[in-house]
Design a protein around this motif. Structure first.
Motif, PDB file in Angstrom:
ATOM      1  N   HIS A 398      -1.424   7.719  -8.158  1.00  0.00           N
ATOM      2  CA  HIS A 398      -1.045   8.995  -8.763  1.00  0.00           C
ATOM      3  C   HIS A 398      -0.870  10.081  -7.697  1.00  0.00           C
ATOM      4  N   ILE A 399      -1.763  10.120  -6.730  1.00  0.00           N
ATOM      5  CA  ILE A 399      -1.643  11.136  -5.684  1.00  0.00           C
ATOM      6  C   ILE A 399      -0.360  10.938  -4.888  1.00  0.00           C
ATOM      7  N   LEU A 400      -0.077   9.715  -4.500  1.00  0.00           N
ATOM      8  CA  LEU A 400       1.137   9.459  -3.723  1.00  0.00           C
ATOM      9  C   LEU A 400       2.385   9.773  -4.540  1.00  0.00           C
ATOM     10  N   THR A 401       2.384   9.414  -5.817  1.00  0.00           N
ATOM     11  CA  THR A 401       3.541   9.712  -6.670  1.00  0.00           C
ATOM     12  C   THR A 401       3.771  11.220  -6.748  1.00  0.00           C
ATOM     13  N   ARG A 402       2.686  11.984  -6.845  1.00  0.00           N
ATOM     14  CA  ARG A 402       2.813  13.454  -6.908  1.00  0.00           C
ATOM     15  C   ARG A 402       3.357  14.016  -5.599  1.00  0.00           C
ATOM     16  N   HIS A 403       3.193  13.282  -4.499  1.00  0.00           N
ATOM     17  CA  HIS A 403       3.717  13.725  -3.202  1.00  0.00           C
ATOM     18  C   HIS A 403       5.004  12.984  -2.831  1.00  0.00           C
ATOM     19  N   GLN A 404       5.680  12.392  -3.830  1.00  0.00           N
ATOM     20  CA  GLN A 404       6.922  11.650  -3.632  1.00  0.00           C
ATOM     21  C   GLN A 404       6.753  10.560  -2.568  1.00  0.00           C
ATOM     22  N   ALA A 405       5.600   9.917  -2.592  1.00  0.00           N
ATOM     23  CA  ALA A 405       5.304   8.840  -1.647  1.00  0.00           C
ATOM     24  C   ALA A 405       5.091   7.540  -2.413  1.00  0.00           C
ATOM     25  N   THR A 406       5.075   6.431  -1.681  1.00  0.00           N
ATOM     26  CA  THR A 406       4.897   5.118  -2.302  1.00  0.00           C
ATOM     27  C   THR A 406       3.795   4.355  -1.577  1.00  0.00           C
ATOM     28  N   LEU A 407       3.240   3.364  -2.283  1.00  0.00           N
ATOM     29  CA  LEU A 407       2.188   2.522  -1.724  1.00  0.00           C
ATOM     30  C   LEU A 407       2.697   1.095  -1.613  1.00  0.00           C
ATOM     31  N   ASP A 408       2.594   0.545  -0.421  1.00  0.00           N
ATOM     32  CA  ASP A 408       3.004  -0.836  -0.175  1.00  0.00           C
ATOM     33  C   ASP A 408       1.755  -1.659   0.139  1.00  0.00           C
ATOM     34  N   ILE A 409       1.654  -2.838  -0.499  1.00  0.00           N
ATOM     35  CA  ILE A 409       0.464  -3.674  -0.340  1.00  0.00           C
ATOM     36  C   ILE A 409       0.886  -5.049   0.147  1.00  0.00           C
ATOM     37  N   LYS A 410       0.276  -5.471   1.239  1.00  0.00           N
ATOM     38  CA  LYS A 410       0.463  -6.837   1.738  1.00  0.00           C
ATOM     39  C   LYS A 410      -0.922  -7.434   1.945  1.00  0.00           C
ATOM     40  N   SER A 411      -1.091  -8.684   1.527  1.00  0.00           N
ATOM     41  CA  SER A 411      -2.413  -9.300   1.649  1.00  0.00           C
ATOM     42  C   SER A 411      -2.291 -10.814   1.646  1.00  0.00           C
ATOM     43  N   GLU A 412      -3.276 -11.446   2.269  1.00  0.00           N
ATOM     44  CA  GLU A 412      -3.353 -12.903   2.288  1.00  0.00           C
ATOM     45  C   GLU A 412      -4.813 -13.300   2.156  1.00  0.00           C
ATOM     46  N   PRO A 413      -5.135 -14.113   1.158  1.00  0.00           N
ATOM     47  CA  PRO A 413      -6.532 -14.494   0.958  1.00  0.00           C
ATOM     48  C   PRO A 413      -7.154 -15.073   2.232  1.00  0.00           C
ATOM     49  N   GLY A 414      -8.343 -14.566   2.554  1.00  0.00           N
ATOM     50  CA  GLY A 414      -9.067 -15.050   3.720  1.00  0.00           C
ATOM     51  C   GLY A 414      -8.658 -14.427   5.033  1.00  0.00           C
ATOM     52  N   LYS A 415      -7.563 -13.639   5.043  1.00  0.00           N
ATOM     53  CA  LYS A 415      -7.084 -13.059   6.300  1.00  0.00           C
ATOM     54  C   LYS A 415      -7.065 -11.540   6.295  1.00  0.00           C
ATOM     55  N   GLY A 416      -7.166 -10.918   5.140  1.00  0.00           N
ATOM     56  CA  GLY A 416      -7.206  -9.466   5.091  1.00  0.00           C
ATOM     57  C   GLY A 416      -6.028  -8.854   4.368  1.00  0.00           C
ATOM     58  N   SER A 417      -6.012  -7.517   4.361  1.00  0.00           N
ATOM     59  CA  SER A 417      -4.998  -6.773   3.606  1.00  0.00           C
ATOM     60  C   SER A 417      -4.473  -5.612   4.425  1.00  0.00           C
ATOM     61  N   LEU A 418      -3.265  -5.158   4.041  1.00  0.00           N
ATOM     62  CA  LEU A 418      -2.632  -4.000   4.661  1.00  0.00           C
ATOM     63  C   LEU A 418      -2.093  -3.103   3.553  1.00  0.00           C
ATOM     64  N   PHE A 419      -2.667  -1.893   3.454  1.00  0.00           N
ATOM     65  CA  PHE A 419      -2.231  -0.895   2.469  1.00  0.00           C
ATOM     66  C   PHE A 419      -1.527   0.217   3.248  1.00  0.00           C
ATOM     67  N   THR A 420      -0.260   0.506   2.875  1.00  0.00           N
ATOM     68  CA  THR A 420       0.524   1.497   3.608  1.00  0.00           C
ATOM     69  C   THR A 420       1.081   2.540   2.644  1.00  0.00           C
ATOM     70  N   ALA A 421       0.796   3.819   2.944  1.00  0.00           N
ATOM     71  CA  ALA A 421       1.357   4.934   2.178  1.00  0.00           C
ATOM     72  C   ALA A 421       2.570   5.472   2.927  1.00  0.00           C
ATOM     73  N   HIS A 422       3.740   5.439   2.285  1.00  0.00           N
ATOM     74  CA  HIS A 422       4.981   5.886   2.906  1.00  0.00           C
ATOM     75  C   HIS A 422       5.364   7.266   2.363  1.00  0.00           C
ATOM     76  N   PHE A 423       5.588   8.228   3.253  1.00  0.00           N
ATOM     77  CA  PHE A 423       5.988   9.584   2.875  1.00  0.00           C
ATOM     78  C   PHE A 423       7.416   9.834   3.349  1.00  0.00           C
ATOM     79  N   SER A 424       8.210  10.497   2.501  1.00  0.00           N
ATOM     80  CA  SER A 424       9.588  10.810   2.885  1.00  0.00           C
ATOM     81  C   SER A 424       9.607  11.974   3.868  1.00  0.00           C
ATOM     82  N   GLY A 425      10.752  12.145   4.519  1.00  0.00           N
ATOM     83  CA  GLY A 425      10.888  13.219   5.489  1.00  0.00           C
ATOM     84  C   GLY A 425      10.732  14.603   4.906  1.00  0.00           C
TER      85      GLY A 425
END
Length: 435
Positions: A398-425
Protein backbone atom coordinates in the motif's frame (compact mmCIF):
# COMPACT_ATOMS: atom_id res chain seq x y z
CA UNK A 1 -48.74 9.45 -61.90
CA UNK A 2 -51.44 12.00 -61.04
CA UNK A 3 -50.48 14.14 -64.08
CA UNK A 4 -50.17 11.30 -66.56
CA UNK A 5 -53.89 10.57 -67.11
CA UNK A 6 -55.08 14.20 -67.56
CA UNK A 7 -52.22 14.94 -69.94
CA UNK A 8 -52.96 11.78 -71.90
CA UNK A 9 -56.66 12.70 -72.16
CA UNK A 10 -55.73 16.20 -73.29
CA UNK A 11 -53.42 14.74 -75.93
CA UNK A 12 -56.20 12.41 -77.16
CA UNK A 13 -58.64 15.35 -77.28
CA UNK A 14 -56.20 17.41 -79.32
CA UNK A 15 -55.67 14.48 -81.70
CA UNK A 16 -59.46 14.15 -82.11
CA UNK A 17 -59.85 17.88 -82.82
CA UNK A 18 -57.05 17.71 -85.37
CA UNK A 19 -58.71 14.64 -86.99
CA UNK A 20 -62.04 16.50 -87.23
CA UNK A 21 -60.34 19.42 -88.92
CA UNK A 22 -58.60 17.07 -91.35
CA UNK A 23 -61.96 15.33 -92.02
CA UNK A 24 -63.57 18.66 -92.80
CA UNK A 25 -60.83 19.58 -95.27
CA UNK A 26 -59.81 16.21 -96.74
CA UNK A 27 -62.62 13.82 -96.00
CA UNK A 28 -63.58 11.35 -93.31
CA UNK A 29 -61.05 8.71 -94.31
CA UNK A 30 -58.15 11.13 -94.00
CA UNK A 31 -59.45 12.21 -90.59
CA UNK A 32 -59.64 8.62 -89.30
CA UNK A 33 -56.19 7.82 -90.66
CA UNK A 34 -54.74 10.88 -88.94
CA UNK A 35 -56.54 10.07 -85.67
CA UNK A 36 -55.43 6.42 -85.74
CA UNK A 37 -51.83 7.26 -86.59
CA UNK A 38 -51.50 9.87 -83.88
CA UNK A 39 -53.15 7.59 -81.32
CA UNK A 40 -50.78 4.78 -82.20
CA UNK A 41 -47.79 7.15 -81.83
CA UNK A 42 -49.09 8.29 -78.43
CA UNK A 43 -49.54 4.67 -77.37
CA UNK A 44 -46.04 3.77 -78.52
CA UNK A 45 -44.72 6.78 -76.58
CA UNK A 46 -46.36 5.50 -73.39
CA UNK A 47 -45.34 1.88 -74.01
CA UNK A 48 -41.72 2.97 -74.49
CA UNK A 49 -41.72 4.85 -71.19
CA UNK A 50 -43.46 1.98 -69.40
CA UNK A 51 -40.82 -0.42 -70.73
CA UNK A 52 -38.07 1.94 -69.57
CA UNK A 53 -39.67 2.13 -66.11
CA UNK A 54 -40.04 -1.66 -65.89
CA UNK A 55 -36.38 -2.21 -66.75
CA UNK A 56 -35.33 0.17 -63.97
CA UNK A 57 -37.73 -1.41 -61.48
CA UNK A 58 -36.35 -4.88 -62.24
CA UNK A 59 -32.84 -3.65 -61.36
CA UNK A 60 -33.05 -0.26 -59.67
CA UNK A 61 -29.72 1.57 -59.63
CA UNK A 62 -29.37 4.58 -57.32
CA UNK A 63 -28.87 7.76 -59.34
CA UNK A 64 -29.85 6.07 -62.64
CA UNK A 65 -33.59 6.86 -62.79
CA UNK A 66 -34.73 7.03 -66.50
CA UNK A 67 -35.34 10.38 -68.13
CA UNK A 68 -38.79 10.87 -69.70
CA UNK A 69 -40.52 13.32 -71.94
CA UNK A 70 -43.96 14.82 -71.96
CA UNK A 71 -46.18 13.61 -69.12
CA UNK A 72 -43.56 11.01 -68.24
CA UNK A 73 -41.03 13.71 -67.41
CA UNK A 74 -43.06 14.60 -64.34
CA UNK A 75 -43.47 10.90 -63.42
CA UNK A 76 -39.74 10.21 -63.58
CA UNK A 77 -38.97 13.46 -61.72
CA UNK A 78 -41.22 12.31 -58.86
CA UNK A 79 -39.55 8.89 -58.92
CA UNK A 80 -36.12 10.55 -58.80
CA UNK A 81 -37.13 12.68 -55.76
CA UNK A 82 -38.48 9.56 -54.03
CA UNK A 83 -35.27 7.68 -54.80
CA UNK A 84 -33.12 10.50 -53.34
CA UNK A 85 -35.31 10.59 -50.24
CA UNK A 86 -34.93 6.82 -49.76
CA UNK A 87 -31.18 7.11 -50.27
CA UNK A 88 -30.96 9.76 -47.56
CA UNK A 89 -33.03 7.60 -45.21
CA UNK A 90 -30.83 4.57 -45.90
CA UNK A 91 -27.71 6.63 -45.29
CA UNK A 92 -29.17 7.91 -42.02
CA UNK A 93 -30.04 4.35 -40.97
CA UNK A 94 -26.54 3.20 -41.93
CA UNK A 95 -24.98 6.00 -39.84
CA UNK A 96 -27.26 5.15 -36.92
CA UNK A 97 -26.35 1.47 -37.19
CA UNK A 98 -22.65 2.35 -37.39
CA UNK A 99 -22.93 4.55 -34.28
CA UNK A 100 -24.79 1.76 -32.48
CA UNK A 101 -22.08 -0.74 -33.36
CA UNK A 102 -19.35 1.70 -32.34
CA UNK A 103 -21.10 2.24 -29.03
CA UNK A 104 -21.49 -1.52 -28.62
CA UNK A 105 -17.81 -2.09 -29.38
CA UNK A 106 -16.80 0.61 -26.91
CA UNK A 107 -18.93 -0.89 -24.15
CA UNK A 108 -16.77 -2.43 -21.42
CA UNK A 109 -19.17 -5.35 -21.05
CA UNK A 110 -19.74 -8.08 -23.60
CA UNK A 111 -22.81 -7.65 -25.84
CA UNK A 112 -24.22 -10.40 -28.10
CA UNK A 113 -27.40 -9.96 -30.17
CA UNK A 114 -29.24 -13.27 -30.49
CA UNK A 115 -31.99 -13.94 -33.01
CA UNK A 116 -34.35 -16.90 -33.43
CA UNK A 117 -33.08 -20.17 -31.91
CA UNK A 118 -30.45 -18.14 -30.02
CA UNK A 119 -28.40 -17.64 -33.17
CA UNK A 120 -25.67 -15.02 -33.04
CA UNK A 121 -26.43 -11.93 -35.13
CA UNK A 122 -23.75 -9.58 -33.80
CA UNK A 123 -21.33 -9.23 -30.91
CA UNK A 124 -18.76 -6.71 -29.74
CA UNK A 125 -15.04 -7.25 -29.20
CA UNK A 126 -15.47 -7.77 -25.45
CA UNK A 127 -17.95 -10.61 -26.01
CA UNK A 128 -15.56 -12.19 -28.52
CA UNK A 129 -12.89 -12.17 -25.81
CA UNK A 130 -15.24 -13.40 -23.07
CA UNK A 131 -16.74 -16.33 -25.02
CA UNK A 132 -13.91 -17.02 -27.48
CA UNK A 133 -16.11 -16.04 -30.46
CA UNK A 134 -15.31 -14.78 -33.94
CA UNK A 135 -18.15 -12.74 -35.45
CA UNK A 136 -17.11 -13.37 -39.05
CA UNK A 137 -17.20 -17.15 -38.72
CA UNK A 138 -19.71 -17.59 -35.89
CA UNK A 139 -22.53 -15.31 -37.08
CA UNK A 140 -25.69 -17.39 -37.56
CA UNK A 141 -24.54 -20.15 -35.20
CA UNK A 142 -26.57 -21.02 -32.08
CA UNK A 143 -24.67 -19.60 -29.13
CA UNK A 144 -24.99 -22.88 -27.21
CA UNK A 145 -23.00 -24.61 -29.97
CA UNK A 146 -20.08 -22.31 -29.20
CA UNK A 147 -20.39 -21.71 -25.45
CA UNK A 148 -20.73 -25.26 -24.20
CA UNK A 149 -20.48 -24.93 -20.41
CA UNK A 150 -23.30 -27.08 -18.99
CA UNK A 151 -24.47 -24.33 -16.64
CA UNK A 152 -24.74 -21.86 -19.53
CA UNK A 153 -26.60 -24.31 -21.80
CA UNK A 154 -29.01 -25.11 -18.96
CA UNK A 155 -29.51 -21.38 -18.30
CA UNK A 156 -30.34 -20.68 -21.97
CA UNK A 157 -32.70 -23.63 -22.30
CA UNK A 158 -34.51 -22.95 -19.00
CA UNK A 159 -35.81 -19.60 -20.25
CA UNK A 160 -35.67 -17.98 -16.79
CA UNK A 161 -33.48 -14.95 -17.29
CA UNK A 162 -34.39 -12.96 -14.18
CA UNK A 163 -30.91 -13.48 -12.72
CA UNK A 164 -27.43 -13.80 -14.27
CA UNK A 165 -25.38 -16.98 -14.30
CA UNK A 166 -21.71 -17.17 -13.33
CA UNK A 167 -19.35 -18.86 -15.78
CA UNK A 168 -15.70 -19.59 -16.25
CA UNK A 169 -14.50 -17.99 -19.47
CA UNK A 170 -13.73 -20.56 -22.21
CA UNK A 171 -10.37 -18.83 -22.61
CA UNK A 172 -9.39 -19.82 -19.09
CA UNK A 173 -6.83 -17.72 -17.22
CA UNK A 174 -9.15 -17.82 -14.21
CA UNK A 175 -11.62 -15.30 -15.66
CA UNK A 176 -15.07 -15.39 -14.04
CA UNK A 177 -18.03 -14.02 -16.03
CA UNK A 178 -21.49 -12.89 -15.04
CA UNK A 179 -23.78 -13.56 -18.03
CA UNK A 180 -27.44 -12.60 -18.39
CA UNK A 181 -29.93 -12.81 -21.27
CA UNK A 182 -32.42 -9.96 -21.77
CA UNK A 183 -35.30 -10.66 -24.21
CA UNK A 184 -36.55 -7.82 -26.42
CA UNK A 185 -38.55 -7.50 -29.62
CA UNK A 186 -40.22 -10.60 -31.07
CA UNK A 187 -37.57 -13.31 -30.89
CA UNK A 188 -34.45 -11.28 -30.23
CA UNK A 189 -32.37 -11.31 -27.06
CA UNK A 190 -29.32 -9.57 -25.68
CA UNK A 191 -26.63 -11.67 -24.03
CA UNK A 192 -24.65 -9.41 -21.68
CA UNK A 193 -21.43 -10.54 -20.03
CA UNK A 194 -19.25 -8.88 -17.40
CA UNK A 195 -15.83 -9.81 -16.05
CA UNK A 196 -16.31 -10.14 -12.29
CA UNK A 197 -12.97 -11.82 -11.59
CA UNK A 198 -11.70 -8.86 -9.59
CA UNK A 199 -14.95 -8.59 -7.63
CA UNK A 200 -14.81 -12.29 -6.81
CA UNK A 201 -11.21 -11.95 -5.69
CA UNK A 202 -12.10 -8.95 -3.53
CA UNK A 203 -14.99 -10.86 -1.98
CA UNK A 204 -12.72 -13.83 -1.33
CA UNK A 205 -10.14 -11.53 0.21
CA UNK A 206 -12.81 -9.92 2.38
CA UNK A 207 -13.99 -13.30 3.66
CA UNK A 208 -10.42 -14.43 4.23
CA UNK A 209 -9.63 -11.15 5.99
CA UNK A 210 -12.52 -11.50 8.43
CA UNK A 211 -11.64 -15.15 9.07
CA UNK A 212 -7.95 -14.35 9.50
CA UNK A 213 -8.53 -11.41 11.85
CA UNK A 214 -10.81 -13.57 13.96
CA UNK A 215 -8.25 -16.38 13.97
CA UNK A 216 -5.26 -14.15 14.71
CA UNK A 217 -6.99 -12.41 17.62
CA UNK A 218 -8.66 -15.54 18.98
CA UNK A 219 -5.36 -17.31 19.62
CA UNK A 220 -3.85 -14.71 21.99
CA UNK A 221 -7.24 -14.11 23.57
CA UNK A 222 -7.55 -17.83 24.27
CA UNK A 223 -4.11 -17.82 25.88
CA UNK A 224 -4.95 -14.76 27.97
CA UNK A 225 -8.27 -16.21 29.04
CA UNK A 226 -6.64 -19.51 30.01
CA UNK A 227 -3.93 -17.84 32.07
CA UNK A 228 -6.47 -15.57 33.78
CA UNK A 229 -8.60 -18.56 34.71
CA UNK A 230 -5.51 -20.37 36.02
CA UNK A 231 -4.41 -17.41 38.12
CA UNK A 232 -7.93 -16.94 39.40
CA UNK A 233 -8.55 -20.56 40.36
CA UNK A 234 -5.12 -21.69 41.58
CA UNK A 235 -2.75 -20.52 44.24
CA UNK A 236 0.50 -20.03 42.34
CA UNK A 237 3.94 -19.33 43.67
CA UNK A 238 5.41 -15.93 42.76
CA UNK A 239 7.75 -17.33 40.08
CA UNK A 240 4.94 -19.19 38.29
CA UNK A 241 2.75 -16.07 38.47
CA UNK A 242 5.53 -13.97 36.92
CA UNK A 243 5.97 -16.52 34.14
CA UNK A 244 2.25 -16.45 33.37
CA UNK A 245 2.17 -12.66 33.47
CA UNK A 246 5.12 -12.52 31.07
CA UNK A 247 3.30 -14.82 28.63
CA UNK A 248 0.12 -12.76 28.97
CA UNK A 249 2.12 -9.58 28.31
CA UNK A 250 3.60 -11.17 25.20
CA UNK A 251 0.16 -12.13 23.88
CA UNK A 252 -1.23 -8.69 24.68
CA UNK A 253 1.65 -7.09 22.80
CA UNK A 254 0.95 -9.37 19.84
CA UNK A 255 -2.69 -8.30 19.74
CA UNK A 256 -1.62 -4.68 20.01
CA UNK A 257 0.73 -5.09 17.03
CA UNK A 258 -2.07 -6.65 14.98
CA UNK A 259 -4.48 -3.82 15.84
CA UNK A 260 -1.83 -1.18 15.11
CA UNK A 261 -1.04 -2.74 11.73
CA UNK A 262 -4.75 -2.91 10.89
CA UNK A 263 -5.13 0.77 11.78
CA UNK A 264 -2.09 1.57 9.64
CA UNK A 265 -3.60 -0.25 6.66
CA UNK A 266 -6.92 1.53 7.17
CA UNK A 267 -5.17 4.90 7.28
CA UNK A 268 -3.16 4.13 4.14
CA UNK A 269 -6.28 3.09 2.21
CA UNK A 270 -8.25 6.22 3.08
CA UNK A 271 -5.50 8.86 2.90
CA UNK A 272 -4.74 10.83 -0.31
CA UNK A 273 -1.55 10.05 -2.18
CA UNK A 274 1.56 11.82 -0.83
CA UNK A 275 2.47 15.11 -2.43
CA UNK A 276 5.62 15.72 -4.45
CA UNK A 277 6.90 18.59 -2.29
CA UNK A 278 8.05 16.64 0.80
CA UNK A 279 11.62 15.38 0.70
CA UNK A 280 12.71 12.09 2.24
CA UNK A 281 16.43 12.23 3.00
CA UNK A 282 17.58 8.73 2.15
CA UNK A 283 21.12 8.69 3.61
CA UNK A 284 20.15 9.24 7.28
CA UNK A 285 17.09 7.01 6.83
CA UNK A 286 19.25 4.10 5.67
CA UNK A 287 21.67 4.62 8.55
CA UNK A 288 18.79 4.42 11.02
CA UNK A 289 17.54 1.34 9.19
CA UNK A 290 20.93 -0.37 9.55
CA UNK A 291 21.02 0.40 13.27
CA UNK A 292 17.52 -1.04 13.69
CA UNK A 293 18.52 -4.14 11.73
CA UNK A 294 21.56 -4.71 13.94
CA UNK A 295 19.44 -4.26 17.05
CA UNK A 296 16.77 -6.67 15.78
CA UNK A 297 19.39 -9.19 14.74
CA UNK A 298 21.21 -9.08 18.06
CA UNK A 299 24.45 -10.06 16.39
CA UNK A 300 23.05 -13.22 14.85
CA UNK A 301 23.36 -11.96 11.25
CA UNK A 302 25.76 -10.05 9.08
CA UNK A 303 24.10 -6.74 8.17
CA UNK A 304 25.44 -5.00 5.04
CA UNK A 305 24.41 -1.54 3.81
CA UNK A 306 25.34 -0.80 0.20
CA UNK A 307 24.03 2.66 -0.66
CA UNK A 308 24.96 5.14 -3.35
CA UNK A 309 24.69 8.78 -2.36
CA UNK A 310 23.31 11.53 -4.53
CA UNK A 311 19.52 11.17 -4.64
CA UNK A 312 16.53 11.45 -2.31
CA UNK A 313 12.82 10.65 -2.68
CA UNK A 314 9.70 12.81 -2.64
CA UNK A 315 6.99 11.48 -0.33
CA UNK A 316 6.16 10.83 3.31
CA UNK A 317 9.20 9.86 5.36
CA UNK A 318 7.27 7.90 8.00
CA UNK A 319 5.64 5.74 5.30
CA UNK A 320 8.87 5.15 3.36
CA UNK A 321 10.63 4.26 6.61
CA UNK A 322 7.79 1.87 7.50
CA UNK A 323 7.96 0.13 4.10
CA UNK A 324 11.76 -0.22 4.19
CA UNK A 325 11.63 -1.33 7.84
CA UNK A 326 9.07 -4.04 7.15
CA UNK A 327 11.18 -5.46 4.33
CA UNK A 328 14.26 -5.39 6.56
CA UNK A 329 12.58 -6.99 9.59
CA UNK A 330 11.06 -9.76 7.45
CA UNK A 331 14.51 -10.60 6.09
CA UNK A 332 15.97 -10.87 9.58
CA UNK A 333 13.05 -12.93 10.91
CA UNK A 334 13.31 -15.53 8.16
CA UNK A 335 17.10 -15.74 7.96
CA UNK A 336 18.76 -18.29 10.25
CA UNK A 337 21.59 -17.24 12.55
CA UNK A 338 24.85 -16.78 10.67
CA UNK A 339 23.11 -15.58 7.51
CA UNK A 340 23.45 -12.24 5.75
CA UNK A 341 20.95 -9.44 5.15
CA UNK A 342 22.01 -6.86 2.55
CA UNK A 343 20.32 -3.46 2.20
CA UNK A 344 20.94 -1.82 -1.19
CA UNK A 345 20.05 1.64 -2.52
CA UNK A 346 20.57 2.60 -6.17
CA UNK A 347 19.23 5.79 -7.78
CA UNK A 348 19.54 7.98 -10.83
CA UNK A 349 17.55 10.88 -12.26
CA UNK A 350 15.26 8.39 -14.02
CA UNK A 351 14.54 5.81 -11.31
CA UNK A 352 15.49 4.50 -7.88
CA UNK A 353 15.29 1.19 -6.07
CA UNK A 354 15.68 -0.10 -2.54
CA UNK A 355 16.45 -3.80 -2.22
CA UNK A 356 16.66 -6.20 0.71
CA UNK A 357 18.45 -9.47 0.00
CA UNK A 358 18.81 -12.29 2.51
CA UNK A 359 20.22 -15.81 2.70
CA UNK A 360 17.16 -17.11 4.52
CA UNK A 361 14.75 -19.98 4.05
CA UNK A 362 13.32 -18.67 0.76
CA UNK A 363 9.80 -18.90 -0.62
CA UNK A 364 8.27 -21.41 -3.05
CA UNK A 365 7.14 -19.88 -6.39
CA UNK A 366 3.44 -20.65 -5.86
CA UNK A 367 3.32 -18.43 -2.77
CA UNK A 368 4.97 -15.32 -4.23
CA UNK A 369 1.88 -13.82 -6.02
CA UNK A 370 -0.08 -13.84 -2.73
CA UNK A 371 2.59 -12.62 -0.33
CA UNK A 372 1.18 -9.08 -0.16
CA UNK A 373 -2.32 -10.26 0.80
CA UNK A 374 -3.34 -9.53 4.36
CA UNK A 375 -2.55 -12.35 6.78
CA UNK A 376 -1.27 -14.58 4.01
CA UNK A 377 1.39 -16.84 5.46
CA UNK A 378 3.63 -19.37 3.78
CA UNK A 379 4.07 -21.16 7.09
CA UNK A 380 1.57 -20.05 9.73
CA UNK A 381 3.37 -21.70 12.61
CA UNK A 382 6.79 -20.25 11.73
CA UNK A 383 5.25 -16.80 11.22
CA UNK A 384 3.91 -16.79 14.76
CA UNK A 385 7.25 -17.95 16.14
CA UNK A 386 9.01 -15.01 14.49
CA UNK A 387 6.49 -12.52 15.86
CA UNK A 388 5.04 -11.37 12.55
CA UNK A 389 1.45 -10.16 12.24
CA UNK A 390 0.96 -11.24 8.62
CA UNK A 391 0.29 -7.62 7.61
CA UNK A 392 3.79 -6.30 6.95
CA UNK A 393 3.97 -6.91 3.21
CA UNK A 394 0.40 -5.69 2.74
CA UNK A 395 1.48 -2.42 4.38
CA UNK A 396 4.57 -2.28 2.14
CA UNK A 397 2.45 -2.75 -0.99
CA UNK A 398 0.00 0.00 0.00
CA UNK A 399 2.79 2.44 0.82
CA UNK A 400 4.60 1.80 -2.45
CA UNK A 401 1.36 2.08 -4.44
CA UNK A 402 0.68 5.47 -2.80
CA UNK A 403 4.16 6.56 -3.94
CA UNK A 404 3.63 5.23 -7.51
CA UNK A 405 6.19 2.51 -6.81
CA UNK A 406 6.14 -1.27 -7.26
CA UNK A 407 7.43 -4.27 -5.33
CA UNK A 408 9.33 -7.04 -7.08
CA UNK A 409 9.91 -10.37 -5.30
CA UNK A 410 12.41 -13.04 -6.26
CA UNK A 411 13.04 -16.07 -4.07
CA UNK A 412 14.31 -19.63 -4.10
CA UNK A 413 13.64 -22.10 -1.30
CA UNK A 414 16.76 -22.74 0.76
CA UNK A 415 18.75 -19.94 -0.90
CA UNK A 416 17.06 -16.73 0.20
CA UNK A 417 14.93 -13.90 -1.14
CA UNK A 418 15.26 -10.52 -2.84
CA UNK A 419 12.61 -7.83 -2.27
CA UNK A 420 13.03 -4.72 -4.45
CA UNK A 421 11.02 -1.48 -4.29
CA UNK A 422 11.13 0.38 -7.62
CA UNK A 423 10.44 4.15 -7.69
CA UNK A 424 9.81 6.14 -10.87
CA UNK A 425 11.85 9.19 -11.77
CA UNK A 426 8.97 11.45 -10.73
CA UNK A 427 9.79 10.65 -7.09
CA UNK A 428 13.57 11.01 -7.38
CA UNK A 429 15.39 14.30 -6.68
CA UNK A 430 19.07 15.17 -6.16
CA UNK A 431 20.14 14.94 -2.53
CA UNK A 432 20.85 18.08 -0.56
CA UNK A 433 23.96 18.63 1.49
CA UNK A 434 23.60 17.76 5.17
CA UNK A 435 23.35 20.75 7.52
Amino acid sequence: MDHLLPRTLIAVALIAIAALLISAGFGTTAGWVAFSGCTVLLLLHHIGHVERLMRWLRSPTPGRVPVGSGAWDHVFAMLHRYERQQTRQHQQLARTLARFRQAGRAHPDGVVILGADHRIEWCNDTAEAHFDLNLESDAGQPVTNLVRQPEFVAYVEAGDYAHPVELRSPRGAGMILSAQIIPYGDEQKLLLSRDITRLEKLETMRRDFVANVSHELRTPLTVLSGFLETIKELQLDPQRSRDYLDLMTEQSARMQRIVEDLLTLSTLESAPDPSFDERVRIAPLLERLRAEAEGLSGGRHKIVLDAEAGFDLLGLENEIASAFGNLMSNAIRYTPAGGEVRLTWRASANAAEFAVQDTGIGIAPEHIPRLTERFYRVDRGRSRETGGTGLGLAIVKHILTRHQATLDIKSEPGKGSLFTAHFSGRRVVPAVAAN
